[in-house]
Design an enzyme around this catalytic site. Structure first.
Site, mmCIF file in Angstrom:
data_model
loop_
_atom_site.group_PDB
_atom_site.id
_atom_site.type_symbol
_atom_site.label_atom_id
_atom_site.label_comp_id
_atom_site.label_asym_id
_atom_site.label_seq_id
_atom_site.Cartn_x
_atom_site.Cartn_y
_atom_site.Cartn_z
ATOM 1 N N CYS A 2 -1.110 8.194 6.945
ATOM 2 C CA CYS A 2 -2.570 8.141 6.420
ATOM 3 C C CYS A 2 -3.250 7.424 7.630
ATOM 4 O O CYS A 2 -2.814 6.909 8.741
ATOM 5 C CB CYS A 2 -2.483 6.865 5.434
ATOM 6 S SG CYS A 2 -1.518 7.261 3.955
ATOM 7 N N CYS A 31 7.865 3.901 5.626
ATOM 8 C CA CYS A 31 6.834 3.848 4.628
ATOM 9 C C CYS A 31 7.555 3.153 3.364
ATOM 10 O O CYS A 31 6.918 2.497 2.329
ATOM 11 C CB CYS A 31 5.862 4.832 4.262
ATOM 12 S SG CYS A 31 6.990 6.225 3.611
ATOM 13 N N CYS A 89 0.876 -1.157 0.184
ATOM 14 C CA CYS A 89 0.099 0.100 -0.129
ATOM 15 C C CYS A 89 0.863 1.175 -0.157
ATOM 16 O O CYS A 89 0.625 2.195 -0.685
ATOM 17 C CB CYS A 89 -0.902 -0.055 1.345
ATOM 18 S SG CYS A 89 -2.167 1.260 1.238
ATOM 19 N N CYS A 90 1.750 1.298 0.829
ATOM 20 C CA CYS A 90 2.724 2.355 0.923
ATOM 21 C C CYS A 90 3.568 2.472 -0.466
ATOM 22 O O CYS A 90 3.811 3.454 -0.788
ATOM 23 C CB CYS A 90 3.966 2.025 1.875
ATOM 24 S SG CYS A 90 3.150 2.646 3.607
ATOM 25 N N CYS A 103 -3.328 3.774 9.012
ATOM 26 C CA CYS A 103 -2.244 2.982 9.613
ATOM 27 C C CYS A 103 -1.771 4.000 10.792
ATOM 28 O O CYS A 103 -0.565 4.133 11.218
ATOM 29 C CB CYS A 103 -1.370 2.906 8.478
ATOM 30 S SG CYS A 103 -1.563 1.684 7.646
#
Lengths: 552, 424
Positions: free
Chosen positions: B212, B238, B130-131, B215
């Site tokens: 974000c 990240c 995702c990062c 998280c």
């Protein structure tokens, strides 16, 4: 014969493109000769004395007329109008230009041919009996399995940088015409107690500077496990074969130094791990490949016969040809015809583009489009109807290919020698030429009978001199060329390595020395039925030594 | 998700550049943040420097420095699509308050999102990816535009950041400027008070480090301020600040060219060679020669650090079959490209022993052998030969893409081995 499917075609095309890229990088200087060498060798491209030499694979010695015509075309277009058939059933061209090689490979690919793994330290072309699928004495046709081995060994990622080159030969007949005991691996068709066919596996044979007869490592490996067994041998060799000395790097040295039992233990341990795994060969696949080698549509020729004795009287040359150049066929009314590439005074194994075209035409019309190359550097039309023999013969006469000397003293195996080869110490082709002149008379050859002379221009033994009934080895001595003579070699199932008989001879003295050996044999043989090698085995070297060097 | 081309720097410049960085690091008082930034913007990288800000809890400090030095300095904000609304509001607040003239939002690639995170829940199952698609990937083309960038990272934030210098030379030969490297938590708060900077709306609610929304969690009193990021996961960064494995780029080492090819790119190699000084009990990130391992097996097995194994031709990998899982990397040596023993070793390691971590080829690794190596199980290569490096980067290996023989232990795709083909 085997026909490429889309996969095979894409594979060969991919390899061609890969090598074309490598050639271009060499031409641009991005690759050094050191880096290019193993790449070009993997594609059959040698750098010889005068030029590059391109060796083209003829898988298990099988060709179609279309393929031979393409070879003729290449000889004409990119070379000097001839090609040289080798002792590994391949063909090589001696004068291609590096920049033309990608184009030649593209031409070859168009007829399902390539030069992959015809040199380099990898698994080379698998050779076999030139009469496979035709011979009357055959147990099984080795070609389907040879084709499977070709596929398995092509660009094998693990076995492309072996300690040294690796050669596999196989025969489906008890009469070994493929010299399997002088290969890294020899496979002999076998039948086990249950009546199944499989393979005897011989390992560690070879010629070169240290000739060795292969040793039996497994007396029966069934088809389904053959690839796993071969891979086991290859892995043991790749890991443990010597790499410190290129002259001791063949598997024969490993087997010799470690002992057969040690190697066998390692191979069996490896085999135990991979047996039954992904290399297991389904019988359907063997069947599928076998369909490519189905017998051609023979017609009923049982009634046709040729009276050799009669023909010998009315046309002695034709009679000799019938006598020597035919091999018994399994199908009544057919014969396998050996086309000799050993004319008196010629370079053994050479054929011109015109001759290749003629042979291709004959194969197409009279041999179900099939051709073979023999390890003795001749060509074979495997399936000729007896009724067509005369027509075929006449066409061969016109092309200068009708010598009836197969298996005779002038049917000499000979390496290119110092005339071409960068490794050679001495010339060999001129020696062969002089010997054939000496024994040119057909009556004289008939009197001598079966006698195999094999000539190598250096210790690497490409001319198989170790297994010649009479072997000749060119060596360099004090700046000159000297020829050692060996006696008693035999490449057949009664394998033996020839023994050096005494001091070497100058080139011009070699034909006379051979003549003395031959005269001794004729004088001492029991009868005309006792061949030279049989007589030698009975008599030992003493009378021959005495003939050459006088009483000790 | 394409990897960026690696910039190649002429070898001769590397040392000078690295020395220059070292000198820069010595020029400033630890707390002279504005001096660091001014030097970077005016002298080291004039017109070639950008700022990346998360507009998080502490971002106001760095952005205040920017406003003092040059309000037109480009400032990039990673608009991941997963931020708190408070963060988005805060971007506008700070822009207005500080008079920043050049703030840009960077958005993830929509095609990547649609492909890899269609439901927007990738953060749950695979936060690293995702990062990667929301931060690292979108940022890469931007960083390529600049010779260096400014970050707000600080030494106190995590243990890994404890060695952070003012100036770093990264492995892709860029300069990272960290004006706040030596600021402590209290320094940040004091700075905010001294300069009357507006607070992130969530700070007062207990968020000390803000990324974000999915998280980021509240940090308890006494906790590491970044403890609220990716809570419960072994994840601290990240990815945009990775050099390798979360480590801070060392000014001297980073100048070296990367030679480890893995996953389609040259990356920094966490491993180094075993030396005479290396200790079995304490070594880390070294490839231990197989005989050394066997001689000190107990000590190595008790060693908690990541280790690799070096297998030279002629060495028997069977001897360490039971211990292979202890290693995070196995290096197989090719002393010369024509020595093919390593291919057998690799097949044994990857296929017979089912070793699933990194298997790297070291030594004479050339482009024409790489396709064979891959088929035998190699998944990483250490490459120094220049044309081979170029061929890898440009993805033009001389390869025959189809092959006859199976070499794995499992089934291979139909069409790649003869005995699965059908007669036509």
């Amino acid at each position: 014969m085997y026909r490429y499917d889309e996969f095979d075609a894409a594979f060969v095309a991919g390899r061609g493109a890969q090598f074309a890229d490598q050639v271009n990088r060499r031409l641009s200087g991005e690759l050094s000769e050191d880096q290019f060498r193993p790449l070009r060798l993997m594609n059959g491209l040698y750098l010889q004395l005068h030029a590059y030499m391109l060796r083209i694979a003829v898988p298990y010695g099988t060709l179609s007329s279309r393929q031979l015509r393409k070879l003729a075309h290449i000889a004409r277009t990119y070379d000097r109008g001839y090609g040289h058939f080798t002792t590994r059933q391949n063909i090589q061209f001696n004068w291609p230009k590096l920049k033309d090689v990608p184009a030649i490979l593209a031409e070859l690919a168009s007829v399902e041919m390539h030069s992959i793994q015809t040199s380099g330290n990898c698994i080379r072309n698998t050779t076999t009996d030139q009469f496979a699928g035709a011979a009357a004495d055959e147990i099984i046709d080795p070609r389907p399995v040879a084709e499977i081995i070709r596929q398995w060994s092509s660009l094998h990622p693990e076995f492309t940088y072996l300690p040294r080159k690796f050669k596999i030969a196989m025969t489906g007949s008890p009469n070994d015409r493929a010299a399997i005991r002088f290969h890294d691996i020899g496979l002999q068709a076998a039948v086990n107690a249950a009546g199944e066919t499989g393979w005897e596996v011989w390992v560690g044979g070879g010629l070169g500077r240290t000739p060795m007869i292969g040793k039996l490592i497994n007396s029966f490996v069934p088809n389904e496990h053959l690839l796993a067994y071969l891979e086991s041998i290859m892995r043991v060799y790749n890991r443990y074969g010597r790499r410190d000395n290129k002259y001791k790097a063949r598997i024969k040295i490993l087997v010799h130094e470690e002992g057969l039992e040690t190697i066998k233990g390692q191979v069996e341990a490896e085999f135990a791990e991979i047996r039954g795994g992904i290399l297991t060969l389904p019988s359907e696949e063997v069947d599928r490949i076998t369909t490519y080698f189905a017998p051609p549509a023979f017609t009923d020729q049982a009634g046709s016969k040729v009276d050799v004795a009669y023909q010998s009287i009315i046309d002695p040359a034709y009679g000799r040809w019938l006598d020597n150049n035919l091999n018994a066929h399994r199908e009544p009314g057919y014969a396998s015809v050996t086309i000799s590439l050993k004319p008196v005074g010629g370079a053994p194994g050479d054929a011109t583009d015109v001759q290749m075209d003629v042979v291709a035409d004959l194969a197409e019309r009279y041999s179900f489009d099939e051709l073979r190359v023999t390890h003795e550097q001749n060509l074979v039309l495997p399936h000729v109807a007896v009724a067509d023999l005369r027509t075929v013969y006449d066409a061969l006469v016109a092309a200068g290919l009708a010598d009836g000397n197969a298996g005779m003293i002038t049917d000499i195996i000979c390496c290119p020698g110092l005339d071409f080869c960068a490794l050679a110490n001495a010339r060999s082709i001129p020696i062969a030429q002089e010997i054939t002149h000496k024994f040119a008379a057909p009556e004289r050859q008939a009197e001598i009978g079966d006698l195999k002379i094999k000539i190598s221009g250096c210790i690497n033994a490409c001319g198989h001199h170790h297994v010649g009934h009479i072997g000749i080895l060119g060596v360099e001595k004090k700046g000159g060329e000297l020829y050692q003579i060996t006696l008693g070699g035999d490449a057949s199932e009664q394998a033996s390595v020839g023994k050096i008989i005494g001091p070497g001879f100058e080139a011009d003295a070699v034909p006379d020395a051979i003549e003395k050996l031959v005269d001794t044999y004729i004088a001492k043989r029991h009868s005309v039925d006792e061949t030279f090698i049989q007589a030698y085995r009975r008599l030992g070297e003493a009378p021959f030594k005495e003939a050459l060097y006088g009483t000790a | 998700m394409e990897q960026p081309k690696q910039v190649q720097v002429p070898a001769g410049h590397d040392k000078l550049r690295a020395l220059g960085i070292l000198a820069l690091n010595g020029m400033f008082d630890e707390m002279d943040a504005v001096g660091v930034l001014r030097q970077a913007a005016a002298d080291v990288l004039p017109g070639d420097l950008a700022v990346v800000s998360s507009f998080g809890a502490d971002s106001a400090v760095l952005l205040h420095l920017v406003a003092q030095v040059d309000p037109s300095l480009p400032v990039y904000f990673l608009e991941t699509g997963k931020h708190f609304q408070e963060t988005l509001d805060y971007v506008e607040t700070l822009k207005q308050h500080l008079g920043l003239l050049n703030v840009h939002a960077i958005h993830p690639n929509q095609a990547d999102l649609a492909r890899f995170d269609p439901a927007g829940t990738l953060w749950e199952t695979d936060p690293d990816s995702c990062c990667h698609i929301r931060k690292t990937e979108p940022l890469e083309p931007i960083t390529e535009l600049y010779g260096g960038w400014v970050t707000g990272r600080k030494r106190f934030q995590t243990r890994e950041r404890g060695v952070l210098p003012h100036f770093e030379l990264t492995s892709d030969d860029r300069i990272k400027v960290n004006p706040l490297a030596y600021f402590h938590d209290s320094d940040v708060n004091q700075y905010k008070i001294d300069h009357g900077l507006p607070e992130h709306p969530l700070f007062a609610k207990g968020y000390k480090s803000i990324g974000c929304a999915p998280c980021t969690s509240v940090v308890a009193e006494g906790e590491d301020p970044r403890a609220g990021r990716w809570r419960g996961l072994d994840k601290k960064e990240c990815g945009i600040h990775f050099d390798f494995n979360g480590a801070i780029a060392s000014p001297m080492m980073a100048a070296k060219r990367h030679t480890l090819w893995k996953d389609g790119t040259f990356i920094a190699d966490p491993f180094h060679d075993w030396t005479d000084e290396s200790e079995p009990a304490t070594a880390r990130y070294q490839h231990v020669p197989l005989p050394v391992f066997l001689a000190h097996r107990e000590a190595f097995l008790a060693n908690p650090h990541p280790l690799g194994l070096l297998v030279a031709p002629g060495e028997s990998v069977e001897d360490v079959a039971d211990d292979l899982e202890r290693f995070s990397s196995i290096a197989i040596k090719f002393p010369g490209f024509a020595d093919g023993r390593g291919y057998s070793t690799a097949r044994l390691v990857s296929q017979r022993y089912q070793y699933a971590n990194e298997i790297r080829a070291v030594g004479d690794v050339l482009q024409d052998q790489i396709p064979l190596m891959r088929r035998c199980g190699f998944n990483a290569l250490v490459v120094t030969h220049e044309p081979t490096r170029a061929a890898l980067i440009e993805n033009r290996l001389p390869e025959v893409a189809i092959f006859y023989q199976p070499v794995g232990t499992a089934e291979v795709p139909i069409g790649t081995r003869p005995f699965l083909r059908r007669a036509s």
